[in-house]
Write an enzyme that holds these catalytic residues in place. Structure first.
Site: not given
Ligand SMILES: NC(=O)c1ccc[n+]([C@@H]2O[C@H](COP(=O)([O-])OP(=O)(O)OC[C@H]3O[C@@H](n4cnc5c(N)ncnc54)[C@H](OP(=O)(O)O)[C@@H]3O)[C@@H](O)[C@H]2O)c1
Length: 301
Positions: A171, A184
């Site tokens: 991130s 985080y």
């Molecule tokens: N969105 C942002 O603004 C942002 C910014 C910077 C970085 N990121 C990073 O991008 C990555 C993806 O996030 P996103 O934004 O796409 O959010 P998201 O849509 O909430 O996706 C999170 C994913 O992680 C999975 N997950 C959560 N807990 C889990 C567990 N215990 N076991 C297996 N899978 C699990 C969820 O699937 P299930 O619930 O089905 O398990 C989901 O597929 C993360 O690492 C986040 O830190 C996001």
């Protein structure tokens, strides 16, 4: 006076040479994704789902991992027109036995893993004293421990193949210390450090690591109120498809680090490294009572 001028020109020349060498440094040959086996965690939504789609469109064989089986099946249906092989493995990645089973099932099915994408993650925001300690523990486990442990399980397979690609989704908060996101940010700085250290450790083995630093991205991680708050403060919020596409281009090109989030984020990363005082001033001005109150309202809702 003349010595001073020479020194200034000398440093300028050395600086220019350094940047030129960085720009021209040999990159490993471009990765061809057709038929490659790609294991993606967090594939049920957001950036992970978009990554699955982008890898599939390039003809990769895709392994989708997350907890929600129904969401993974929906992603499978979406990407099946593009790729012949999709394997869905529902698993809680914070559990060591389930992690080991995921890797076993992937290898039993495809015999190899060419690309590992560590994407699964969660977030937590607010003043530290108000945060739920159990959620902090889950956050540390998923965002950091899972990344390290899954990489540790996949690494021997890649070493045996003498090739492999690891994409870690960190991130912007993994290079910029954003206040009110302390735990985080701790996990994401951890992912950055882990990626940088491992890249040095395994240099020359044929395994490459790309660290992706997304900025704010429109996924389930950001609720509508947060999106409104970000928009009001002029923050850029990107679409997960755009983030996934840029991340994959970075992987193919063999980039070590892909910074997303526009010029604002790139400036932030640069300033945190080279002019941290500027960022301290920025946060003094930016962390207004309105922003704090907005974020705190989000956490309580
Ligand atoms: N969105 C942002 O603004 C942002 C910014 C910077 C970085 N990121 C990073 O991008 C990555 C993806 O996030 P996103 O934004 O796409 O959010 P998201 O849509 O909430 O996706 C999170 C994913 O992680 C999975 N997950 C959560 N807990 C889990 C567990 N215990 N076991 C297996 N899978 C699990 C969820 O699937 P299930 O619930 O089905 O398990 C989901 O597929 C993360 O690492 C986040 O830190 C996001």
């Amino acid at each position: 006076m003349r010595i001073g001028r020479r020194l200034a020109w000398g440093s300028l020349g050395a600086g220019a040479l350094y940047w030129l060498a960085r720009y021209l440094r040999p990159k490993h040959s471009a990765l061809v994704l057709q038929e490659k086996v790609v294991l993606i965690t967090g594939a049920s939504s957001g950036i992970g789902r978009s990554l699955a789609y982008s890898f599939a469109r390039r003809g990769a064989r895709v392994i989708l991992v997350a907890r929600r089986a129904d969401r993974l099946e929906a992603v499978r249906r979406e990407i099946e027109p593009y790729t012949s092989d999709v394997l869905v493995i529902p698993a809680d990645l914070t559990d060591d036995e389930q992690l080991q089973a995921v890797v076993r099932q992937a290898v039993d099915t495809f015999g190899r893993i060419d690309v590992l994408v560590n994407d699964a993650g969660m977030s937590q925001a607010g003043p530290l004293q108000d945060l739920d300690p159990q959620r902090i523990e889950r956050l540390l486990r998923l965002n950091l421990w899972t990344v390290i442990r899954l990489t540790q399980l996949v690494l021997p397979i890649m070493l045996q193949q003498s090739s492999g690609y690891i994409m870690n989704i960190g991130s912007g908060g993994g290079r910029i210390a954003v206040p009110l996101f302390a735990p985080y940010v701790a996990t994401k700085y951890g992912v950055s450090g882990f990626t940088d250290a491992l890249r040095r450790e395994i240099a020359g083995t044929g395994i490459h690591l790309t660290l992706v630093l997304p900025g704010f991205t429109n996924t389930d991680m950001l609720n509508p109120e947060m999106l409104t708050l970000l928009e009001r403060y002029g923050y850029r919020v990107e679409h997960p498809d755009a983030v996934a596409e840029r991340a994959i281009v970075g992987l193919i090109r063999g980039e070590n680090e892909v910074v997303l989030g526009g010029v604002q984020a790139r400036l932030g990363v640069f300033a945190e490294r080279h002019a941290p005082l500027l960022l301290r001033l920025y946060w003094r001005l930016f962390l207004t009572p309105e922003w704090r109150a907005g974020l705190e309202k989000l956490i309580r809702s």
